[in-house]
Design a protein around this motif. Structure first.
Motif, mmCIF file in Angstrom:
data_model
loop_
_atom_site.group_PDB
_atom_site.id
_atom_site.type_symbol
_atom_site.label_atom_id
_atom_site.label_comp_id
_atom_site.label_asym_id
_atom_site.label_seq_id
_atom_site.Cartn_x
_atom_site.Cartn_y
_atom_site.Cartn_z
ATOM 1 N N ARG A 250 41.327 28.880 41.963
ATOM 2 C CA ARG A 250 39.911 28.525 42.078
ATOM 3 C C ARG A 250 38.998 29.445 41.276
ATOM 4 O O ARG A 250 37.991 28.995 40.726
ATOM 5 C CB ARG A 250 39.485 28.561 43.548
ATOM 6 C CG ARG A 250 40.101 27.501 44.418
ATOM 7 C CD ARG A 250 39.622 27.636 45.853
ATOM 8 N NE ARG A 250 38.177 27.398 45.968
ATOM 9 C CZ ARG A 250 37.489 27.618 47.088
ATOM 10 N NH1 ARG A 250 38.079 28.091 48.167
ATOM 11 N NH2 ARG A 250 36.190 27.366 47.119
ATOM 12 N N TYR A 251 39.347 30.731 41.195
ATOM 13 C CA TYR A 251 38.366 31.707 40.729
ATOM 14 C C TYR A 251 38.784 32.541 39.524
ATOM 15 O O TYR A 251 38.048 33.445 39.120
ATOM 16 C CB TYR A 251 38.002 32.658 41.876
ATOM 17 C CG TYR A 251 37.384 31.951 43.062
ATOM 18 C CD1 TYR A 251 36.240 31.163 42.930
ATOM 19 C CD2 TYR A 251 37.956 32.066 44.325
ATOM 20 C CE1 TYR A 251 35.677 30.520 44.020
ATOM 21 C CE2 TYR A 251 37.402 31.422 45.433
ATOM 22 C CZ TYR A 251 36.266 30.651 45.264
ATOM 23 O OH TYR A 251 35.713 30.011 46.338
ATOM 24 N N ALA A 252 39.926 32.263 38.925
ATOM 25 C CA ALA A 252 40.332 33.053 37.753
ATOM 26 C C ALA A 252 39.274 33.014 36.665
ATOM 27 O O ALA A 252 38.995 34.033 36.002
ATOM 28 C CB ALA A 252 41.675 32.564 37.223
ATOM 29 N N SER A 253 38.649 31.863 36.468
ATOM 30 C CA SER A 253 37.655 31.734 35.402
ATOM 31 C C SER A 253 36.355 32.460 35.731
ATOM 32 O O SER A 253 35.519 32.665 34.852
ATOM 33 C CB SER A 253 37.353 30.254 35.142
ATOM 34 O OG SER A 253 36.753 29.646 36.274
ATOM 35 N N ARG A 254 36.178 32.850 36.986
ATOM 36 C CA ARG A 254 34.958 33.548 37.417
ATOM 37 C C ARG A 254 35.189 35.044 37.545
ATOM 38 O O ARG A 254 34.300 35.775 37.979
ATOM 39 C CB ARG A 254 34.520 33.006 38.785
ATOM 40 C CG ARG A 254 34.555 31.492 38.925
ATOM 41 C CD ARG A 254 33.462 30.833 38.146
ATOM 42 N NE ARG A 254 32.174 31.235 38.681
ATOM 43 C CZ ARG A 254 31.651 30.732 39.795
ATOM 44 N NH1 ARG A 254 32.296 29.813 40.490
ATOM 45 N NH2 ARG A 254 30.459 31.140 40.194
ATOM 46 N N ASP B 206 45.019 32.824 50.833
ATOM 47 C CA ASP B 206 46.084 32.296 49.991
ATOM 48 C C ASP B 206 45.800 32.755 48.561
ATOM 49 O O ASP B 206 44.921 32.213 47.881
ATOM 50 C CB ASP B 206 46.092 30.771 50.080
ATOM 51 C CG ASP B 206 47.208 30.123 49.270
ATOM 52 O OD1 ASP B 206 47.659 30.715 48.260
ATOM 53 O OD2 ASP B 206 47.614 29.013 49.628
ATOM 54 N N LEU B 207 46.535 33.763 48.097
ATOM 55 C CA LEU B 207 46.212 34.386 46.815
ATOM 56 C C LEU B 207 46.407 33.426 45.647
ATOM 57 O O LEU B 207 45.633 33.451 44.685
ATOM 58 C CB LEU B 207 47.057 35.643 46.620
ATOM 59 C CG LEU B 207 46.826 36.752 47.664
ATOM 60 C CD1 LEU B 207 47.692 37.965 47.336
ATOM 61 C CD2 LEU B 207 45.366 37.146 47.740
ATOM 62 N N ARG B 208 47.391 32.590 45.724
ATOM 63 C CA ARG B 208 47.597 31.635 44.630
ATOM 64 C C ARG B 208 46.428 30.653 44.544
ATOM 65 O O ARG B 208 45.995 30.284 43.448
ATOM 66 C CB ARG B 208 48.926 30.913 44.809
ATOM 67 C CG ARG B 208 50.137 31.818 44.566
ATOM 68 C CD ARG B 208 51.446 31.074 44.736
ATOM 69 N NE ARG B 208 52.577 31.900 44.349
ATOM 70 C CZ ARG B 208 53.169 32.792 45.131
ATOM 71 N NH1 ARG B 208 52.710 32.974 46.366
ATOM 72 N NH2 ARG B 208 54.192 33.514 44.698
ATOM 73 N N LEU C 226 35.071 40.508 41.220
ATOM 74 C CA LEU C 226 36.154 41.486 41.157
ATOM 75 C C LEU C 226 37.222 41.030 42.139
ATOM 76 O O LEU C 226 37.021 41.071 43.355
ATOM 77 C CB LEU C 226 35.663 42.894 41.509
ATOM 78 C CG LEU C 226 36.608 44.048 41.153
ATOM 79 C CD1 LEU C 226 35.883 45.384 41.229
ATOM 80 C CD2 LEU C 226 37.839 44.110 42.050
ATOM 81 N N MET C 227 38.353 40.593 41.629
ATOM 82 C CA MET C 227 39.445 40.058 42.444
ATOM 83 C C MET C 227 40.434 41.173 42.782
ATOM 84 O O MET C 227 41.273 41.543 41.961
ATOM 85 C CB MET C 227 40.162 38.919 41.707
ATOM 86 C CG MET C 227 41.242 38.234 42.534
ATOM 87 S SD MET C 227 42.190 36.993 41.599
ATOM 88 C CE MET C 227 40.955 35.728 41.320
ATOM 89 N N ARG D 21 47.286 35.347 34.248
ATOM 90 C CA ARG D 21 47.338 35.263 32.786
ATOM 91 C C ARG D 21 47.397 33.813 32.328
ATOM 92 O O ARG D 21 46.695 33.418 31.388
ATOM 93 C CB ARG D 21 48.566 36.022 32.267
ATOM 94 C CG ARG D 21 48.500 37.534 32.432
ATOM 95 C CD ARG D 21 47.684 38.184 31.343
ATOM 96 N NE ARG D 21 48.359 38.139 30.047
ATOM 97 C CZ ARG D 21 47.881 38.695 28.951
ATOM 98 N NH1 ARG D 21 46.726 39.339 28.988
ATOM 99 N NH2 ARG D 21 48.533 38.618 27.806
ATOM 100 N N LYS D 22 48.211 33.020 33.003
ATOM 101 C CA LYS D 22 48.339 31.609 32.630
ATOM 102 C C LYS D 22 47.030 30.855 32.869
ATOM 103 O O LYS D 22 46.751 29.857 32.197
ATOM 104 C CB LYS D 22 49.479 30.972 33.405
ATOM 105 C CG LYS D 22 50.854 31.465 32.973
ATOM 106 C CD LYS D 22 51.949 30.932 33.874
ATOM 107 C CE LYS D 22 53.310 31.477 33.458
ATOM 108 N NZ LYS D 22 54.403 31.055 34.377
ATOM 109 N N ALA D 23 46.233 31.359 33.843
ATOM 110 C CA ALA D 23 44.935 30.736 34.129
ATOM 111 C C ALA D 23 43.855 31.200 33.165
ATOM 112 O O ALA D 23 42.709 30.754 33.266
ATOM 113 C CB ALA D 23 44.524 31.043 35.567
#
Length: 276
Positions: free
Chosen positions: A211-215, A204-206, A192-193, A245-247
């Motif tokens: 690193r973790y969008a896919s998780r 560093d949010l970007r 949960l991000m 979204r792009k990730a």
């Protein structure tokens, strides 16, 4: 891209709290939202009676909104508690008693995301003992979530506001996700991000998104400083959500911010009604 390209839901445990619980789903619908999420609303008990469960279920159904996220029992929220599942004794037992109740309530409303807050460190208890208990209970929760086709969420909070909570970075929370998935073999535990909590930790949010969008199984937002609506602080939330979204993240974005001194119904001016 922008805010209009996201799917937002409203957290009824932090917004519309000026209203009784059973009136909040309809208030969210009147504000133009089709989906809501909740912390465990019965802070005094992990096992409320059928009448209480039925009343909240009816309020959500009558409002015509979808419940998209629900916390397992986590003690007093808002308040000093930050979860129960890693706390030996009564609190852990209360969490276990709640697992099937929360999963059953979620299933009855088609909710497919269950959030399990880890719990504070306890004086006099070895952290390794708490971590072993947490994994044991998270495995039980993941299996219950799997039975209803749901995702189990593991969240990082922030150290300034939750100094005794051990998961105060994205890597720490993702490590727990990995250990749960390894233990169950189910693969249904996700990160949960919460961009507010991560920003409070100075991350560093970007980089976290990269690193973790896919998780990630769910996203929550509030601006910083102040934990208010987007635009009240300095976080570039629209840009960050675009990056998500792009990730490849296409899930819900929970609005988990404080409305300030104004009524909650007036705290959504940043978001065009047609985008809600």
């Amino acid at each position: 891209m922008g805010f209009a390209d996201q799917r937002f839901n409203v957290n009824l445990s932090i917004l519309f709290t000026e209203l009784p619980l059973l009136e909040r789903p309809a208030a969210a619908a009147a504000a133009g939202f089709a989906a809501v999420e909740l912390w465990w609303p019965w802070t005094g008990t992990p096992t409320p009676g059928r009448l209480e469960l039925d009343a909240l279920r009816g309020a959500i159904e009558d409002a015509g909104v979808r419940l998209t996220g629900l916390n397992f029992y986590a003690g007093q929220l808002p308040g000093p508690d930050r979860g129960a599942l890693s706390i030996p004794g009564e609190e852990s037992e209360r969490f276990r008693a709640n697992i099937d109740v929360a999963a059953g309530f979620a299933r009855s409303l088609g909710c497919t995301a269950l959030n399990a807050l880890y719990g504070n460190r306890v004086d006099g208890v070895d952290p390794a003992e708490q971590d072993a208990l947490a994994l044991e209970n998270l495995v039980l929760a993941a299996r219950a979530a799997d039975r209803i086709g749901a995702t189990l969420l593991v969240e990082a909070l922030n150290k300034p506001e939750s100094p005794r909570y051990p998961l105060v970075s994205a890597p720490a929370a993702v490590d727990v996700v990995d250990r749960v998935n390894e233990a169950t073999g189910l693969g249904n535990a996700r990160f949960l991000m919460d961009l507010y909590h991560l920003s409070m930790n100075g991350e560093d949010l970007r980089s976290v998104i990269e690193r973790y969008a896919s998780r990630t199984g769910h996203v929550q937002i509030a601006d910083n400083p102040g934990r208010g609506a987007p635009g009240t602080g300095s976080l570039p939330l629209e840009e960050l959500l675009d990056q998500l979204r792009k990730a490849g993240y296409e899930g819900w974005v929970g609005l988990e911010y404080k409305p300030g001194d104004e009524p909650s119904s007036d705290a959504f001016e940043w978001l065009p009604r047609e985008a809600r």
